[in-house]
Design a protein around this motif. Structure first.
Motif, PDB file in Angstrom:
ATOM      1  N   HIS A  44       0.827  -1.213   0.000  1.00 59.03           N
ATOM      2  CA  HIS A  44       0.000   0.000   0.000  1.00 59.03           C
ATOM      3  C   HIS A  44       0.858   1.259   0.000  1.00 59.03           C
ATOM      4  O   HIS A  44       0.565   2.233  -0.709  1.00 59.03           O
ATOM      5  CB  HIS A  44      -0.917  -0.014   1.229  1.00 59.03           C
ATOM      6  CG  HIS A  44      -1.537   1.302   1.540  1.00 59.03           C
ATOM      7  ND1 HIS A  44      -2.469   1.915   0.724  1.00 59.03           N
ATOM      8  CD2 HIS A  44      -1.344   2.166   2.590  1.00 59.03           C
ATOM      9  CE1 HIS A  44      -2.829   3.069   1.251  1.00 59.03           C
ATOM     10  NE2 HIS A  44      -2.158   3.241   2.376  1.00 59.03           N
ATOM     11  N   VAL A  55      -6.854   6.184  -2.816  1.00 59.01           N
ATOM     12  CA  VAL A  55      -7.065   5.365  -4.018  1.00 59.01           C
ATOM     13  C   VAL A  55      -6.351   4.025  -3.868  1.00 59.01           C
ATOM     14  O   VAL A  55      -6.882   2.972  -4.237  1.00 59.01           O
ATOM     15  CB  VAL A  55      -6.569   6.108  -5.278  1.00 59.01           C
ATOM     16  CG1 VAL A  55      -6.719   5.222  -6.508  1.00 59.01           C
ATOM     17  CG2 VAL A  55      -7.330   7.408  -5.456  1.00 59.01           C
ATOM     18  N   SER A  56      -5.154   4.053  -3.315  1.00 63.30           N
ATOM     19  CA  SER A  56      -4.415   2.813  -3.090  1.00 63.30           C
ATOM     20  C   SER A  56      -5.161   1.903  -2.122  1.00 63.30           C
ATOM     21  O   SER A  56      -5.328   0.701  -2.384  1.00 63.30           O
ATOM     22  CB  SER A  56      -3.025   3.128  -2.543  1.00 63.30           C
ATOM     23  OG  SER A  56      -2.360   1.950  -2.140  1.00 63.30           O
ATOM     24  N   THR A  59      -8.217   0.462  -3.793  1.00 60.20           N
ATOM     25  CA  THR A  59      -7.880  -0.566  -4.781  1.00 60.20           C
ATOM     26  C   THR A  59      -7.575  -1.896  -4.104  1.00 60.20           C
ATOM     27  O   THR A  59      -8.114  -2.946  -4.493  1.00 60.20           O
ATOM     28  CB  THR A  59      -6.668  -0.124  -5.616  1.00 60.20           C
ATOM     29  OG1 THR A  59      -6.962   1.116  -6.264  1.00 60.20           O
ATOM     30  CG2 THR A  59      -6.320  -1.178  -6.663  1.00 60.20           C
ATOM     31  N   GLY A  62     -10.663  -3.329  -2.615  1.00 62.20           N
ATOM     32  CA  GLY A  62     -11.519  -3.910  -3.648  1.00 62.20           C
ATOM     33  C   GLY A  62     -11.091  -5.321  -4.011  1.00 62.20           C
ATOM     34  O   GLY A  62     -11.929  -6.227  -4.157  1.00 62.20           O
ATOM     35  N   ILE A  63      -9.777  -5.517  -4.144  1.00 58.19           N
ATOM     36  CA  ILE A  63      -9.263  -6.860  -4.446  1.00 58.19           C
ATOM     37  C   ILE A  63      -9.583  -7.814  -3.303  1.00 58.19           C
ATOM     38  O   ILE A  63     -10.000  -8.959  -3.523  1.00 58.19           O
ATOM     39  CB  ILE A  63      -7.744  -6.801  -4.703  1.00 58.19           C
ATOM     40  CG1 ILE A  63      -7.449  -5.954  -5.947  1.00 58.19           C
ATOM     41  CG2 ILE A  63      -7.161  -8.200  -4.855  1.00 58.19           C
ATOM     42  CD1 ILE A  63      -5.982  -5.681  -6.176  1.00 58.19           C
ATOM     43  N   TYR A 147      -9.904  -1.445   5.288  1.00 54.42           N
ATOM     44  CA  TYR A 147      -9.779  -0.161   4.586  1.00 54.42           C
ATOM     45  C   TYR A 147      -9.419   0.961   5.560  1.00 54.42           C
ATOM     46  O   TYR A 147      -8.526   1.766   5.289  1.00 54.42           O
ATOM     47  CB  TYR A 147     -11.084   0.167   3.863  1.00 54.42           C
ATOM     48  CG  TYR A 147     -11.086   1.526   3.206  1.00 54.42           C
ATOM     49  CD1 TYR A 147     -10.422   1.739   2.003  1.00 54.42           C
ATOM     50  CD2 TYR A 147     -11.736   2.609   3.805  1.00 54.42           C
ATOM     51  CE1 TYR A 147     -10.412   2.991   1.404  1.00 54.42           C
ATOM     52  CE2 TYR A 147     -11.722   3.858   3.209  1.00 54.42           C
ATOM     53  CZ  TYR A 147     -11.067   4.048   2.013  1.00 54.42           C
ATOM     54  OH  TYR A 147     -11.049   5.286   1.428  1.00 54.42           O
TER      55      TYR A 147
END
Length: 334
Positions: A44, A55-56, A59, A62-63, A147
């Protein structure tokens, strides 16, 4: 004044009790999310320099969400098959182990693990199979906590350091460094390497048709366990799979699976990566790690794999500080 203090103490205890009752049902996914955040934080951090912190984190989260969703589907489809295969593999392993003359203490410990692992796994299966909404809720908590941990990692670290007491700040810093050292060695080194090997074995068992999907997952779980044991390693699992293919008359498949496992499971990865992992594990006693992992599992379940080694590491740091303090007082008095 004493009455007022007693009232505030009672209120504080009630609040702490309510908080614990609220958090305890989701403490496992929170610990898992913090563990994953710790493991993936270097990724990260590198990614955040290019695309930004939020955003990192979004992302990577999300994965993780996609993988969690796939895990839940696989859980619903294969969990009973995994349970039956795991019980079969454990029984076969111990029938083989009985052929050796092991010291009684080691045999008793391994036998207890052999009895406890299927029982606890059965409890997890029954607990979640009939309560998939509970599993879904815990998955949601894990994703959001993950997150939040990534986005606020620096702020959380600064907050922890700001709360350290001034009078015992040096001891607190040593405890934090001890925890970081243990987590670094266990999670980013030993355990992560073992899980990667287990995943590779599971894929190999399925691709080469050694077992069904559930049996392949069980073989992967066994590989992780064997990798955590001294002397024994994951090579025993893939070797058993290769022998099965060979004795079944699938000689080309046995040779191909052996080559695949040698390159991606053992011994090639051991030769290439063990030295780097050894450097990462500096200061983490392997025996303490082993006792912490399995003792923590027996005491706390899955999250005990993380809590056990950390607790023993902190105990070791406290004992070292106590010895230094005792020696210092003895020197002062003399």
């Amino acid at each position: 004044m004493e009455l007022e203090a007693a009232v505030w103490l009672s209120i504080s205890l009630i609040v702490l009790y309510l908080v614990w009752e609220t958090v305890s049902p989701i403490i496992s996914p929170i610990i898992i999310s913090l563990t994953l955040a710790y493991i993936l934080y270097p990724l990260h951090e590198r990614l955040a320099r290019r695309i930004g912190n939020r955003v990192s984190a979004f992302t990577i989260t999300g994965i993780l969400t996609v993988l969690t969703f796939l895990f839940m589907i696989g859980y619903a489809l294969w969990i009973n098959d995994v349970k039956e295969s795991l019980a079969y593999y454990i029984d076969a392993f111990f029938r083989w182990l009985l052929e050796f003359h092991l010291p009684l203490a080691i045999y008793d410990l391994i036998q207890r693990l052999a009895e406890d692992i299927p029982r606890r796994f059965e409890q997890y299966v029954l607990g979640y199979t009939y309560s998939l909404p509970k599993l879904s809720l815990q998955a949601i908590v894990m994703v959001f906590a993950f997150y939040g941990a990534l986005v606020n990692a620096r702020g959380l670290g600064e907050e922890v350091y700001s709360l350290l007491p001034e009078e015992n700040r040096e001891l607190a810093l040593k405890l934090i460094r001890s925890t970081e050292r243990t987590l670094h060695g266990i999670l980013r080194g030993w355990l992560a390497f073992s899980i990667l090997k287990g995943t590779t074995v599971a894929i190999g068992f399925y691709i080469f048709s050694i077992s069904s999907a559930g049996g392949a997952i069980a073989a992967g779980i066994f590989t992780v366990i064997f990798e955590l044991l001294p002397v024994i390693g994951g090579w025993m699992i893939w070797l058993a799979g290769a022998i099965y293919l060979f004795t079944s008359g699938h000689v080309p498949a046995a040779l191909a699976f052996s080559a695949y496992s040698a390159v991606f499971v053992s011994p090639v990865p051991d030769y290439l990566l063990r030295s780097k992992l050894g450097k990462r594990e500096t200061g983490v006693n392997s025996l303490i790690s082993l006792v912490g992992i399995f003792g923590g599992y027996l005491a706390f379940g899955i999250v005990g794999i993380i809590l056990g080694p950390v607790a023993l590491s902190l105990l070791g740091t406290l004992l070292e500080e106590w010895k230094k303090t005792k020696e210092l007082r003895a020197g002062t008095s003399s």
